[in-house]
Scaffold this motif. Structure first.
Motif, mmCIF file in Angstrom:
data_model
loop_
_atom_site.group_PDB
_atom_site.id
_atom_site.type_symbol
_atom_site.label_atom_id
_atom_site.label_comp_id
_atom_site.label_asym_id
_atom_site.label_seq_id
_atom_site.Cartn_x
_atom_site.Cartn_y
_atom_site.Cartn_z
ATOM 1 N N VAL A 23 6.328 -1.807 7.576
ATOM 2 C CA VAL A 23 6.010 -0.409 7.299
ATOM 3 C C VAL A 23 7.315 0.328 7.040
ATOM 4 O O VAL A 23 8.191 0.383 7.899
ATOM 5 C CB VAL A 23 5.265 0.254 8.476
ATOM 6 N N TRP A 46 0.823 -1.203 0.000
ATOM 7 C CA TRP A 46 0.000 0.000 0.000
ATOM 8 C C TRP A 46 0.856 1.252 0.000
ATOM 9 O O TRP A 46 1.845 1.346 0.738
ATOM 10 C CB TRP A 46 -0.880 0.035 1.252
ATOM 11 N N SER A 82 -1.293 -11.222 2.973
ATOM 12 C CA SER A 82 -0.334 -10.312 3.605
ATOM 13 C C SER A 82 -0.354 -8.959 2.903
ATOM 14 O O SER A 82 -0.753 -8.835 1.741
ATOM 15 C CB SER A 82 1.072 -10.899 3.567
ATOM 16 N N GLN A 83 0.090 -7.941 3.624
ATOM 17 C CA GLN A 83 0.162 -6.592 3.079
ATOM 18 C C GLN A 83 1.224 -5.803 3.833
ATOM 19 O O GLN A 83 1.562 -6.119 4.983
ATOM 20 C CB GLN A 83 -1.195 -5.897 3.177
ATOM 21 N N SER A 84 1.749 -4.805 3.164
ATOM 22 C CA SER A 84 2.763 -3.953 3.769
ATOM 23 C C SER A 84 2.503 -2.521 3.321
ATOM 24 O O SER A 84 1.665 -2.264 2.456
ATOM 25 C CB SER A 84 4.169 -4.405 3.377
ATOM 26 N N LEU A 85 3.233 -1.601 3.922
ATOM 27 C CA LEU A 85 3.058 -0.182 3.631
ATOM 28 C C LEU A 85 4.398 0.413 3.233
ATOM 29 O O LEU A 85 5.398 0.222 3.924
ATOM 30 C CB LEU A 85 2.514 0.539 4.860
ATOM 31 N N THR A 117 -1.333 -0.508 12.275
ATOM 32 C CA THR A 117 0.005 -1.087 12.089
ATOM 33 C C THR A 117 0.005 -2.612 12.157
ATOM 34 O O THR A 117 0.704 -3.262 11.368
ATOM 35 C CB THR A 117 0.989 -0.494 13.102
ATOM 36 N N GLN A 171 -6.265 -9.086 5.708
ATOM 37 C CA GLN A 171 -5.456 -9.860 6.652
ATOM 38 C C GLN A 171 -6.233 -11.066 7.166
ATOM 39 O O GLN A 171 -5.690 -12.177 7.247
ATOM 40 C CB GLN A 171 -5.022 -8.982 7.817
ATOM 41 N N LEU A 214 -8.216 -3.293 5.087
ATOM 42 C CA LEU A 214 -6.982 -3.822 5.681
ATOM 43 C C LEU A 214 -7.290 -5.003 6.593
ATOM 44 O O LEU A 214 -6.605 -6.037 6.552
ATOM 45 C CB LEU A 214 -6.260 -2.727 6.469
ATOM 46 N N HIS A 250 -1.879 -4.682 10.960
ATOM 47 C CA HIS A 250 -2.330 -5.292 9.709
ATOM 48 C C HIS A 250 -1.184 -5.472 8.708
ATOM 49 O O HIS A 250 -1.356 -6.181 7.707
ATOM 50 C CB HIS A 250 -3.405 -4.426 9.045
ATOM 51 N N PHE A 251 -0.050 -4.819 8.948
ATOM 52 C CA PHE A 251 1.055 -4.832 7.991
ATOM 53 C C PHE A 251 2.200 -5.715 8.481
ATOM 54 O O PHE A 251 2.555 -5.686 9.661
ATOM 55 C CB PHE A 251 1.596 -3.417 7.777
#
Length: 218
Positions: free
Chosen positions: A131, A7, A103-106, A125, A98, A94, A127-128
């Motif tokens: 970051v 993201w 998975s997800q990152s910022l 935070t 999850q 978000l 959720h990532f």
């Protein structure tokens, strides 16, 4: 391996274009650039940012002018960002991504030390998996930062199963250079016409972006 989303923050998850525009107009005033409407800004904005200023000035800004523009922008933006919130539906997207086992990152070009507490304040935070904000000079491209971000996530995350969701043409170009996919969102810094020139999917909501991401990298 499941799809991973990277993201973008400003103009994507963080609904801050009103603050960006006001801070930009404050910076423009220091070098005699007329204030812009949001549409004018979206039609004109580009990265790297010094090139944006060069087109508006009709010449390259001097080092002193660049530092003044950058300093005034960030000072005013910092004053205004507290009045900004997350883009509509972002928290739920978000959470649900999850919860589905993805998975997800910022990754943001906003300064890392400034970014982290802002993200933490929204309690998103966890959720990532990672970051990252910008470390170093402002105004440059995202490609190198994305390459390092993905390298730090390897081997759990593969570029070919990754989709970057952002609001700028540079987000998509960075993703393509790293072997990842991209979906661009129209609620941020660029007009739809400018985003469509890149040749990746363009959407009007983050919900659409996540739905497309799941399909693109499936």
């Amino acid at each position: 391996m499941r799809t991973h989303i990277v993201w973008d923050w400003n103009g994507t998850l963080f609904h801050d274009m009103a603050a960006v525009l006001e801070a930009s107009n404050a910076a423009f005033a220091t070098v005699g650039i007329a204030p812009m409407t949001l549409q004018q800004y979206r039609d004109s904005y580009e990265i790297p940012i010094p090139r944006f200023y060069e087109r508006l000035l009709g010449r390259a800004p001097s080092r002193a002018e660049w530092e003044q523009l950058d300093g005034v922008f960030h000072d005013r933006y910092t004053e205004l960002r507290g009045g900004c919130g997350l883009t509509e539906g972002a928290s739920e997207l978000l959470r649900d991504w999850q919860a589905a086992g993805n998975s997800q990152s910022l990754l943001s070009m906003y300064e890392h030390e400034q970014l982290v507490p802002v993200v933490d304040a929204f309690r998103i935070t966890p959720h990532f998996v990672r970051v990252d904000g910008r470390v170093g000079d402002a105004g440059g491209r995202k490609a190198g930062f994305l390459a390092r971000h993905l390298a730090a996530l390897a081997p759990a995350v593969e570029p070919g199963r990754t989709v970057l969701i952002g609001d700028a043409a540079d987000d998509a170009l960075a993703a393509l250079e790293s072997g990842a996919h991209a979906v661009l969102y129209t609620g941020g810094s660029h007009s739809r016409a400018k985003l469509e020139q890149v040749g990746v999917p363009v959407v009007d909501t983050l919900t659409e972006a996540v739905e497309l991401a799941a399909l693109i990298a499936a």
